[in-house]
Design an enzyme around this catalytic site. Structure first.
Site, PDB file in Angstrom:
ATOM      1  N   GLY A  46       0.800  -1.227   0.000  1.00 14.79           N
ATOM      2  CA  GLY A  46       0.000   0.000   0.000  1.00 14.79           C
ATOM      3  C   GLY A  46       0.834   1.278   0.000  1.00 14.79           C
ATOM      4  O   GLY A  46       1.658   1.485   0.869  1.00 14.79           O
ATOM      5  N   LEU A  73       1.333  -0.077   7.401  1.00 17.54           N
ATOM      6  CA  LEU A  73       1.413   0.482   6.044  1.00 17.54           C
ATOM      7  C   LEU A  73       2.740   1.174   5.740  1.00 17.54           C
ATOM      8  O   LEU A  73       2.794   2.181   5.030  1.00 17.54           O
ATOM      9  CB  LEU A  73       0.235   1.430   5.768  1.00 17.54           C
ATOM     10  CG  LEU A  73      -1.135   0.736   5.680  1.00 17.54           C
ATOM     11  CD1 LEU A  73      -2.260   1.773   5.614  1.00 17.54           C
ATOM     12  CD2 LEU A  73      -1.226  -0.179   4.457  1.00 17.54           C
ATOM     13  N   ASN A  99      -1.791  -0.789  -4.889  1.00 16.17           N
ATOM     14  CA  ASN A  99      -2.649  -0.567  -3.741  1.00 16.17           C
ATOM     15  C   ASN A  99      -2.279   0.796  -3.153  1.00 16.17           C
ATOM     16  O   ASN A  99      -1.103   1.109  -3.004  1.00 16.17           O
ATOM     17  CB  ASN A  99      -2.388  -1.695  -2.732  1.00 16.17           C
ATOM     18  CG  ASN A  99      -3.296  -1.648  -1.522  1.00 16.17           C
ATOM     19  OD1 ASN A  99      -3.135  -0.803  -0.650  1.00 16.17           O
ATOM     20  ND2 ASN A  99      -4.239  -2.558  -1.457  1.00 16.17           N
ATOM     21  N   ASN A 126      -7.222   1.043  -0.864  1.00 15.10           N
ATOM     22  CA  ASN A 126      -7.260   0.341   0.406  1.00 15.10           C
ATOM     23  C   ASN A 126      -8.049   1.166   1.414  1.00 15.10           C
ATOM     24  O   ASN A 126      -7.574   2.189   1.892  1.00 15.10           O
ATOM     25  CB  ASN A 126      -5.820   0.120   0.890  1.00 15.10           C
ATOM     26  CG  ASN A 126      -5.737  -0.652   2.185  1.00 15.10           C
ATOM     27  OD1 ASN A 126      -6.760  -0.992   2.792  1.00 15.10           O
ATOM     28  ND2 ASN A 126      -4.530  -0.936   2.628  1.00 15.10           N
ATOM     29  N   CYS A 129      -7.311  -1.198   5.931  1.00 17.84           N
ATOM     30  CA  CYS A 129      -6.211  -1.603   6.803  1.00 17.84           C
ATOM     31  C   CYS A 129      -6.619  -1.371   8.254  1.00 17.84           C
ATOM     32  O   CYS A 129      -6.955  -0.252   8.623  1.00 17.84           O
ATOM     33  CB  CYS A 129      -4.933  -0.817   6.510  1.00 17.84           C
ATOM     34  SG  CYS A 129      -3.633  -1.257   7.695  1.00 17.84           S
ATOM     35  N   LYS A 165     -10.678  -2.273  -2.056  1.00 16.47           N
ATOM     36  CA  LYS A 165     -10.468  -3.431  -1.181  1.00 16.47           C
ATOM     37  C   LYS A 165     -11.225  -3.234   0.125  1.00 16.47           C
ATOM     38  O   LYS A 165     -10.971  -2.285   0.864  1.00 16.47           O
ATOM     39  CB  LYS A 165      -8.970  -3.614  -0.917  1.00 16.47           C
ATOM     40  CG  LYS A 165      -8.644  -4.878  -0.143  1.00 16.47           C
ATOM     41  CD  LYS A 165      -7.149  -5.164  -0.202  1.00 16.47           C
ATOM     42  CE  LYS A 165      -6.743  -6.364   0.615  1.00 16.47           C
ATOM     43  NZ  LYS A 165      -5.289  -6.620   0.517  1.00 16.47           N
ATOM     44  N   THR A 266      -0.752 -14.246   2.598  1.00 14.37           N
ATOM     45  CA  THR A 266       0.149 -14.796   3.609  1.00 14.37           C
ATOM     46  C   THR A 266       0.943 -16.002   3.111  1.00 14.37           C
ATOM     47  O   THR A 266       2.079 -16.223   3.526  1.00 14.37           O
ATOM     48  CB  THR A 266      -0.673 -15.146   4.861  1.00 14.37           C
ATOM     49  OG1 THR A 266      -1.293 -13.949   5.320  1.00 14.37           O
ATOM     50  CG2 THR A 266       0.179 -15.721   5.982  1.00 14.37           C
TER      51      THR A 266
END
Lengths: 305, 262
Positions: A46, A73, A99, A126, A129, A165, A266
């Site tokens: 991001g 971030l 992003n 984004n 977050c 997102k 992940t």
């Protein structure tokens, strides 16, 4: 391989497997470990207007079948990204999604405007977050704020498709998806991490300095599948599904509930070859299912009793 | 990368030594580097999820060795890996230690921090250095691999908290007494030990390289979970322990930014 070719918001991807923002750096970090030109796309870490140092350590903790993170971030800022990272990343044959986020609507708009004129393929806003106080989640937990930030950015994004997102940390995700579609988003990506917490019983302190962090990994997959399913019921724009995907079977589930592409997050930390394994697995599945293209799978979950 | 486990040897209740065959790995590995190891054997195991970082002890022919301390789920699972089975790990990661020629050097280790020091000890000896090892632990159980060092070092000073072997003291006590005789120091161990060793070195103007061990998700520079602050010029800069480290100039590390205590 054409069985995996997809068109998302007017952009052709050679396959629908994209590495998720925050888990793949600026792409370049992984070039030594995997063939990033095989990826459908990369969603980079991001980006904000100014460089951000992120949260204090400790920032990560593994939990059962997942991990908590509160990186905050951290990023090099849009100018350094365009100058130092993007030209190198562009040498690879893959789609680049950037992003981006801001601490205010003005910052979102400022970054969006710069990126709209950059050599990238798509933007991913984004608003989800969970680890920074201002920006991110502040815009993703109130549908009126979501509408406002999407609308304002849409006005300056004239050349590129815009994904938004979404956060799973809401009672009902549907109004947020609808707000994005109604205000000009070209697609939805879902989901970001689930807000979580873990405490060390010996020191009695949270494992993460931010106290809470975003939970990701296989632990969250059923929640993510359910939310993508819900979003697909209320919007017509494409959905990029994600949350806990570590193998091709996980990715196939997301297609069935309405995704047109997937992001792998992940799992990149666990093994940088996983996205490639997922691409190979999906290709085999498409051919075994005698589909001409993976998009025929989108939304084909059988809900009959 | 994949390798074949040749040995997974119990040293005592706390430590294991694993020998892995991997010609691909050994050709590029350097002393002081580490690997991220997949601790569970089965592909479908998502718990533990992340790989675990371990310092490379040394390479011999086509094999390399890892020393691991039994801490949690991941390391317990590793004990169940049998010789002959396959194991997955990353390629060699991190910057590693640099050898020097013809100097009087000290290695300072605390507990499992002994792991990355054997290989550099061999190189330093080959490069004509006089090498002293200061090795501290809680008790006798922590003093592993010491015999393997003997051919490569000139002095061995052992300390334990309980005096069960060596001097009953912290390792920084004998090291602090001798520090002025060294040209360079290499250290690996718990944070407080590394901080103390660095402060001792700074006060005597001796260069010190410390190998840090932060919690990390990827080991490849992407997750930004292992950030360390290092002094540079007037201010501080962020470094990723996995890529720019794990070896840092101990005189520059901002110790409050280092999380891993053990």
């Amino acid at each position: 391989m054409s069985g995996l070719k997809v068109n998302i918001c007017g952009v052709e991807f050679k396959n629908p497997v994209i590495t998720a923002s925050g888990t793949f750096g600026y792409g370049l970090e992984y070039a030594r470990f995997t063939d990033i030109s095989r990826l459908g796309g990369i969603s980079v870490k991001g980006i904000s207007y100014n460089e951000v140092q992120g949260n204090l350590m400790p920032r990560i903790m593994e939990t059962t079948s997942g991990m908590l993170n509160a990186i905050g971030l951290q990023n090099v800022g849009v100018h350094r990204f365009l100058k130092e990272k993007l030209p190198l990343l562009r040498k690879y044959d893959t789609r680049i999604i950037v992003n981006f986020w801001g601490k205010s609507i003005e910052e979102y708009v400022q970054v969006a405007e710069i990126l709209d004129n950059a050599d990238i393929d798509m933007l991913e806003m984004n608003i989800s977050c969970p680890n920074v106080k201002e920006g991110g989640i502040a815009f993703g937990s109130d549908p009126a704020m979501t509408s406002k930030v999407v609308d304002q950015c849409r006005k300056v994004i004239k050349n590129k498709p815009l994904l938004v997102k979404l956060s799973p940390n809401v009672t009902d995700i549907k109004p947020f998806a609808k707000a994005c579609e109604d205000n000009g988003a070209d697609g939805i990506s879902a989901i970001n991490t689930l807000l979580g917490m873990a405490v060390n019983i010996n020191t009695k302190k949270p494992y993460i300095s931010n106290v809470t962090g975003g939970l990701s990994g296989p632990a969250i997959k059923p929640v993510a599948v359910r939310m993508v399913h819900e979003v697909s019921k209320v919007v017509k724009i494409p959905i990029v599904g994600m949350g806990g995907i570590i193998k091709w079977e996980d990715a196939a589930e997301f297609f069935l509930v309405g995704a047109s592409a997937v992001q792998v997050g992940t799992a990149n930390f666990v093994d940088p070859e996983i996205p490639i394994k997922i691409i190979d697995g999906l290709e085999k599945y498409v051919s075994e299912q005698k589909l001409s293209n993976i998009s025929e799978l989108t939304g084909k979950v059988d809900l009959s009793k | 990368m994949k390798g074949i486990i040749l040995k997974n040897e119990r040293l005592n209740d706390k430590y294991r030594l694993m020998e892995i065959e991997s010609p691909e790995f050994v050709k590029d590995a350097k002393p002081g580097q580490f690997v991220m190891v997949k601790t569970g054997l089965q592909d479908y195991l998502a718990d533990p999820l992340l790989r675990r970082p371990f310092g490379v002890v040394d390479v011999r022919g086509n094999t390399f060795r890892l020393l691991y301390m039994l801490v949690g789920k991941g390391t317990r699972l590793m004990t169940e890996s049998l010789a002959g089975s396959a194991i997955e790990f990353s390629s060699s990661l991190g910057n590693g230690f640099k050898s020097v020629k013809g100097k009087n050097v000290a290695l300072v280790a605390g507990g499992v921090g002994i792991a990355p020091l054997l290989w550099i000890a061999k190189l330093l000896k080959d490069d004509g250095c006089t090498v002293s090892l200061y090795f501290g632990g809680r008790n006798q159980e922590d003093i592993v691999l010491a015999d393997e060092f003997r051919p490569h070092i000139d002095n061995l000073i052992i300390t334990t908290d309980d005096g069960s072997i060596g001097e009953k003291a912290l390792v920084t006590a004998p090291f602090g007494r001798d520090v002025k005789s060294f040209d360079r120091v290499y250290a690996c161990g718990p944070k407080r030990m590394l901080q103390a060793v660095s402060e001792i070195c700074v006060s005597s103007d001796v260069p010190v390289d410390v190998s840090l061990d932060e919690r990390m998700a990827c080991g490849m520079g992407a997750c930004l979970g292992c950030i360390i602050y290092v002094r540079e010029g007037e201010g501080t800069v962020q470094k990723r322990c996995c890529v720019e480290g794990p070896v840092f100039d101990g005189s520059k590390v901002v110790w409050d930014s280092v999380c891993r205590v053990g």
